[in-house]
Design a protein around this motif. Structure first.
Motif, PDB file in Angstrom:
ATOM      1  N   TYR A  14       3.608   3.944   5.990  1.00 16.00           N
ATOM      2  CA  TYR A  14       4.835   3.456   6.618  1.00 16.00           C
ATOM      3  C   TYR A  14       4.827   1.935   6.739  1.00 16.00           C
ATOM      4  CZ  TYR A  14       8.729   2.971   9.824  1.00 16.00           C
ATOM      5  OH  TYR A  14       9.918   2.604  10.395  1.00 16.00           O
ATOM      6  N   VAL A  15       3.681   1.362   7.054  1.00 17.72           N
ATOM      7  CA  VAL A  15       3.584  -0.106   7.130  1.00 17.72           C
ATOM      8  C   VAL A  15       3.853  -0.721   5.752  1.00 17.72           C
ATOM      9  CG1 VAL A  15       1.972  -2.017   7.513  1.00 17.72           C
ATOM     10  CG2 VAL A  15       2.082  -0.135   9.135  1.00 17.72           C
ATOM     11  N   PHE A  16       3.302  -0.122   4.694  1.00 18.71           N
ATOM     12  CA  PHE A  16       3.581  -0.623   3.352  1.00 18.71           C
ATOM     13  C   PHE A  16       5.061  -0.473   3.011  1.00 18.71           C
ATOM     14  CE2 PHE A  16      -1.045  -0.103   2.455  1.00 18.71           C
ATOM     15  CZ  PHE A  16      -1.273  -1.413   2.073  1.00 18.71           C
ATOM     16  N   ARG A  17       5.699   0.573   3.509  1.00 12.89           N
ATOM     17  CA  ARG A  17       7.135   0.742   3.299  1.00 12.89           C
ATOM     18  C   ARG A  17       7.904  -0.392   3.970  1.00 12.89           C
ATOM     19  NH1 ARG A  17      11.564   3.338   5.844  1.00 12.89           N
ATOM     20  NH2 ARG A  17      12.897   4.406   4.355  1.00 12.89           N
ATOM     21  N   LEU A  18       7.509  -0.742   5.195  1.00  9.22           N
ATOM     22  CA  LEU A  18       8.163  -1.846   5.896  1.00  9.22           C
ATOM     23  C   LEU A  18       7.955  -3.165   5.167  1.00  9.22           C
ATOM     24  CD1 LEU A  18       7.314  -0.986   9.610  1.00  9.22           C
ATOM     25  CD2 LEU A  18       9.528  -0.774   8.462  1.00  9.22           C
ATOM     26  N   ILE A  19       6.760  -3.376   4.631  1.00  7.87           N
ATOM     27  CA  ILE A  19       6.486  -4.600   3.871  1.00  7.87           C
ATOM     28  C   ILE A  19       7.396  -4.675   2.647  1.00  7.87           C
ATOM     29  CG2 ILE A  19       4.756  -5.757   2.436  1.00  7.87           C
ATOM     30  CD1 ILE A  19       2.652  -4.687   4.454  1.00  7.87           C
ATOM     31  N   ALA A  20       7.532  -3.569   1.932  1.00  9.02           N
ATOM     32  CA  ALA A  20       8.381  -3.545   0.739  1.00  9.02           C
ATOM     33  C   ALA A  20       9.838  -3.795   1.105  1.00  9.02           C
ATOM     34  CB  ALA A  20       8.233  -2.213   0.014  1.00  9.02           C
ATOM     35  N   MET A  60       1.816  -5.889  -6.483  1.00  5.99           N
ATOM     36  CA  MET A  60       2.709  -4.815  -6.834  1.00  5.99           C
ATOM     37  C   MET A  60       4.131  -5.268  -6.512  1.00  5.99           C
ATOM     38  SD  MET A  60       2.692  -0.840  -5.490  1.00  5.99           S
ATOM     39  CE  MET A  60       1.344  -0.284  -6.476  1.00  5.99           C
ATOM     40  N   LYS A  61       5.046  -4.914  -7.374  1.00  6.41           N
ATOM     41  CA  LYS A  61       6.444  -5.282  -7.156  1.00  6.41           C
ATOM     42  C   LYS A  61       7.003  -4.521  -5.955  1.00  6.41           C
ATOM     43  CE  LYS A  61       7.280  -6.379 -11.954  1.00  6.41           C
ATOM     44  NZ  LYS A  61       8.047  -6.095 -13.153  1.00  6.41           N
ATOM     45  N   PRO A  62       7.900  -5.158  -5.204  1.00  8.86           N
ATOM     46  CA  PRO A  62       8.414  -4.529  -3.980  1.00  8.86           C
ATOM     47  C   PRO A  62       9.078  -3.173  -4.202  1.00  8.86           C
ATOM     48  CG  PRO A  62       9.031  -6.841  -4.052  1.00  8.86           C
ATOM     49  CD  PRO A  62       8.400  -6.520  -5.364  1.00  8.86           C
ATOM     50  N   ARG A  63       9.850  -3.027  -5.276  1.00  8.51           N
ATOM     51  CA  ARG A  63      10.537  -1.746  -5.524  1.00  8.51           C
ATOM     52  C   ARG A  63       9.521  -0.639  -5.799  1.00  8.51           C
ATOM     53  NH1 ARG A  63      14.888  -0.073  -3.664  1.00  8.51           N
ATOM     54  NH2 ARG A  63      15.712  -2.123  -3.994  1.00  8.51           N
ATOM     55  N   LYS A  64       8.493  -0.951  -6.578  1.00  6.14           N
ATOM     56  CA  LYS A  64       7.443   0.022  -6.884  1.00  6.14           C
ATOM     57  C   LYS A  64       6.638   0.353  -5.625  1.00  6.14           C
ATOM     58  CE  LYS A  64       4.867   2.430  -9.709  1.00  6.14           C
ATOM     59  NZ  LYS A  64       5.333   3.700 -10.195  1.00  6.14           N
ATOM     60  N   LEU A  65       6.377  -0.663  -4.797  1.00  9.09           N
ATOM     61  CA  LEU A  65       5.663  -0.443  -3.539  1.00  9.09           C
ATOM     62  C   LEU A  65       6.468   0.475  -2.623  1.00  9.09           C
ATOM     63  CD1 LEU A  65       3.268  -1.103  -1.687  1.00  9.09           C
ATOM     64  CD2 LEU A  65       4.530  -3.116  -0.926  1.00  9.09           C
ATOM     65  N   LEU A  66       7.767   0.289  -2.581  1.00 17.15           N
ATOM     66  CA  LEU A  66       8.636   1.127  -1.755  1.00 17.15           C
ATOM     67  C   LEU A  66       8.604   2.571  -2.241  1.00 17.15           C
ATOM     68  CD1 LEU A  66      10.662   1.259   0.578  1.00 17.15           C
ATOM     69  CD2 LEU A  66      12.460   0.715  -1.077  1.00 17.15           C
ATOM     70  N   GLN A  67       8.714   2.777  -3.540  1.00 20.08           N
ATOM     71  CA  GLN A  67       8.678   4.126  -4.094  1.00 20.08           C
ATOM     72  C   GLN A  67       7.334   4.802  -3.848  1.00 20.08           C
ATOM     73  OE1 GLN A  67       9.634   3.378  -8.173  1.00 20.08           O
ATOM     74  NE2 GLN A  67      11.835   3.432  -7.838  1.00 20.08           N
ATOM     75  N   THR A  68       6.260   4.055  -4.041  1.00 17.13           N
ATOM     76  CA  THR A  68       4.923   4.600  -3.839  1.00 17.13           C
ATOM     77  C   THR A  68       4.679   4.942  -2.382  1.00 17.13           C
ATOM     78  OG1 THR A  68       4.122   3.272  -5.691  1.00 17.13           O
ATOM     79  CG2 THR A  68       2.470   4.169  -4.196  1.00 17.13           C
TER      80      THR A  68
END
Length: 73
Positions: A58-64, A1-9
């Motif tokens: 939140y962890v996925f947000r940090l990764i993005a 998944m692209k980082p911007r999309k991961l951040l939004q999700t």
């Protein structure tokens, strides 16, 4: 998944899990006299599960944010 999309999700997921947690908290602690015991058990367990899912989001947000080179908060 692209980082911007991961951040939004992940941001959207955190919002959904927070709202669900608030609803479950209200039902479990302020409406307990109106609910059957099995539903209360489910609501109490849901609180733990929703908190865990919020933390995973939140962890996925940090990764993005890390992949995008943004400051980690």
């Amino acid at each position: 998944m692209k980082p911007r999309k991961l951040l939004q999700t992940s941001n959207a997921s955190m919002g959904v899990f927070l709202l669900l947690s608030i609803v479950v908290f209200y039902l479990a602690w302020f409406q307990e006299e109106n609910l059957p015991l099995m539903l209360l058990v489910f609501l109490y367990l849901s609180q733990v599960i929703l908190a865990g899912l919020f933390k995973v989001a939140y962890v996925f947000r940090l990764i993005a944010q890390n992949q995008l080179g943004e400051e980690l908060r």
